[in-house]
Write an enzyme that holds these catalytic residues in place. Structure first.
Site, mmCIF file in Angstrom:
data_model
loop_
_atom_site.group_PDB
_atom_site.id
_atom_site.type_symbol
_atom_site.label_atom_id
_atom_site.label_comp_id
_atom_site.label_asym_id
_atom_site.label_seq_id
_atom_site.Cartn_x
_atom_site.Cartn_y
_atom_site.Cartn_z
ATOM 1 N N GLU A 102 0.842 -1.163 0.036
ATOM 2 C CA GLU A 102 0.162 0.015 0.020
ATOM 3 C C GLU A 102 0.956 1.184 0.128
ATOM 4 O O GLU A 102 0.542 2.176 -0.516
ATOM 5 C CB GLU A 102 -0.924 -0.151 1.100
ATOM 6 C CG GLU A 102 -2.058 -0.854 1.169
ATOM 7 C CD GLU A 102 -2.955 -0.776 -0.219
ATOM 8 O OE1 GLU A 102 -3.271 0.403 -0.600
ATOM 9 O OE2 GLU A 102 -3.502 -1.774 -0.746
ATOM 10 N N CYS A 104 -12.206 3.454 -15.158
ATOM 11 C CA CYS A 104 -12.443 4.788 -15.055
ATOM 12 C C CYS A 104 -11.377 5.455 -14.738
ATOM 13 O O CYS A 104 -11.025 6.078 -13.868
ATOM 14 C CB CYS A 104 -13.378 4.957 -13.828
ATOM 15 S SG CYS A 104 -14.156 6.680 -13.587
ATOM 16 N N CYS A 120 -16.572 3.861 -20.222
ATOM 17 C CA CYS A 120 -17.883 3.915 -19.676
ATOM 18 C C CYS A 120 -18.722 2.902 -20.381
ATOM 19 O O CYS A 120 -19.344 2.000 -19.405
ATOM 20 C CB CYS A 120 -18.423 5.182 -20.053
ATOM 21 S SG CYS A 120 -17.579 6.699 -19.073
ATOM 22 N N CYS A 175 -18.350 -0.128 -18.127
ATOM 23 C CA CYS A 175 -18.123 0.205 -16.913
ATOM 24 C C CYS A 175 -19.512 -0.684 -15.781
ATOM 25 O O CYS A 175 -20.498 -0.101 -16.490
ATOM 26 C CB CYS A 175 -18.040 1.484 -16.487
ATOM 27 S SG CYS A 175 -18.139 1.700 -14.631
ATOM 28 N N CYS A 210 -24.151 6.415 -13.189
ATOM 29 C CA CYS A 210 -23.263 7.389 -12.918
ATOM 30 C C CYS A 210 -23.589 8.783 -13.598
ATOM 31 O O CYS A 210 -24.038 8.869 -14.745
ATOM 32 C CB CYS A 210 -21.991 6.779 -13.807
ATOM 33 S SG CYS A 210 -20.609 8.164 -13.907
HETATM 34 FE FE1 SF4 Z 1 -16.132 6.287 -14.612
HETATM 35 FE FE2 SF4 Z 1 -18.824 6.686 -14.389
HETATM 36 FE FE3 SF4 Z 1 -17.523 6.068 -16.661
HETATM 37 FE FE4 SF4 Z 1 -18.122 4.205 -14.810
HETATM 38 S S1 SF4 Z 1 -19.565 5.308 -16.330
HETATM 39 S S2 SF4 Z 1 -15.968 4.428 -15.891
HETATM 40 S S3 SF4 Z 1 -17.784 5.398 -13.142
HETATM 41 S S4 SF4 Z 1 -17.207 7.797 -15.448
#
Ligand code: SF4
Length: 344
Positions: free
Chosen positions: A36, A191, A198, A201, A207
């Site tokens: 970490e 992200c 996105c 994602c 989001c």
């Molecule tokens: Fe990031 Fe939102 Fe895109 Fe997902 S949807 S990659 S959380 S900006």
């Protein structure tokens, strides 16, 4: 919304997240702590060889605490942000002195170790002890700012507090380890700072930044401030296959590391080398200037290769050492010094 965010992230992590990093699959708080700290300002791929080397040499906190700082810095050499190495060493000694060599388990005690803040302490407690704590490192700040549509710069105190509240709200009751790893993995692989992916994602449905087209502007970048520019001259004193290194003061830039001696100006260099190092200069050659960026300033280093013929006997100055060239390259030297030596 929070349950769904966590549930989606956990499911995604199981399938698409990272599972074979060298510090995964262990509950050893010492190994997790080392990873970490190394990951605080450095990407996973860079950290892995450094982590493996450090763990091989210091497999437990007691061996790290007993080692000279110089050796720790040597293993850290090239990873940057050397205060982390000094803190790691100091914290190991504190664990031995104050906790009998046993890594503390209480969050407050972990967070109080040198170099460990709230987010790092949370990650250690989650991965080593299975406790329930929220993390908020740089990558996670970006994910949460976008997901919740929190505008502004994450380093700003008010924005940071807001994001901590979001991190706390979104934290699930169970599976905190997978969730935490999922947040880290999402920030590192999906992200990302530029061009987030996105469409793939797992949380894009909820989001805010994705829905409103804010991914290019949230989070706001650090307010631009012209960094001061500094210059220095470094001397590569060479004689019979050896090079002179000087130890830096324990704190400050490159604190405790071995470096090339600095000089203020090129004129009177012969007299300076004779007085300071007892060395007769025979040849001076200018090498390529090295540009190096720190967080708070940029530095141009003008290296001079100074060949010396003989040394006037003088009391050895502490903190100065002549080392065979190859040995010098393997010492605890900062990256720009390594680059200068590579020019020779
Ligand atoms: Fe990031 Fe939102 Fe895109 Fe997902 S949807 S990659 S959380 S900006």
């Amino acid at each position: 919304m929070s349950a769904s965010f966590a549930a989606k992230l956990i499911a995604w992590q199981k399938k698409h997240g990272r599972h074979d990093l060298p510090w995964q699959g262990t509950r050893d708080p010492y190994a997790i702590w080392v990873s970490e700290i190394m990951l605080q300002q450095t990407q996973v791929a860079t950290v892995i060889p450094y982590y493996n080397r450090l763990l091989a040499r210091f497999p437990e906190v007691a061996t790290l605490a007993a080692a000279p700082l110089d050796e720790v810095l040597r293993l850290w050499s090239g990873l940057g942000y050397y205060a982390r190495a000094r803190n790691l060493h100091g914290a190991a000694q504190e664990i031995v002195a104050a906790h009998g060599g046993r890594f503390p388990r209480r969050f407050e005690e972990v967070a109080a170790l040198p170099g460990v803040g709230r987010s790092t302490a949370a990650a250690i407690c989650v991965f080593a002890f299975g406790k329930r704590h929220a993390i908020l490192d740089g990558n996670v700040k970006r994910v949460l700012a976008r997901y919740r549509g929190v505008k502004g710069y994450g380093g700003d105190r008010k924005i940071g507090d807001k994001l901590w509240r979001e991190a706390q709200r979104l934290l699930p009751r169970r599976n905190v380890e997978s969730y935490t790893q999922g947040l880290m993995d999402l920030g590192a692989t999906v992200c990302t700072r530029s061009k987030p992916r996105c469409p793939v994602c797992p949380v894009h449905g909820g989001c805010v930044a994705f829905r409103r087209g804010w991914t290019g502007t949230v989070p706001a970048p650090r307010p631009s401030k012209r960094l001061p520019h500094k210059r220095t001259m470094m001397l590569v004193l060479m004689r019979a296959g050896e090079v002179l290194l000087e130890k830096r003061p324990p704190s400050g830039i490159w604190g405790g590391m071995w470096c090339l001696p600095e000089a203020v100006r090129k004129t009177d260099l012969e007299a300076y080398c004779l007085k300071r190092f007892g060395a007769h200069v025979t040849e001076i050659e200018e090498l390529e200037t090295i540009a190096h960026g720190f967080t708070h300033f940029s530095l141009d280093i003008r290296p001079l290769c100074v060949k010396v013929s003989a040394l006037v006997p003088q009391a050895a100055e502490p903190g100065l050492v002549w080392l065979p060239f190859e040995e010098a390259r393997g010492a605890a030297i900062p990256a720009p010094v390594r680059r200068i030596l590579a020019q020779l």
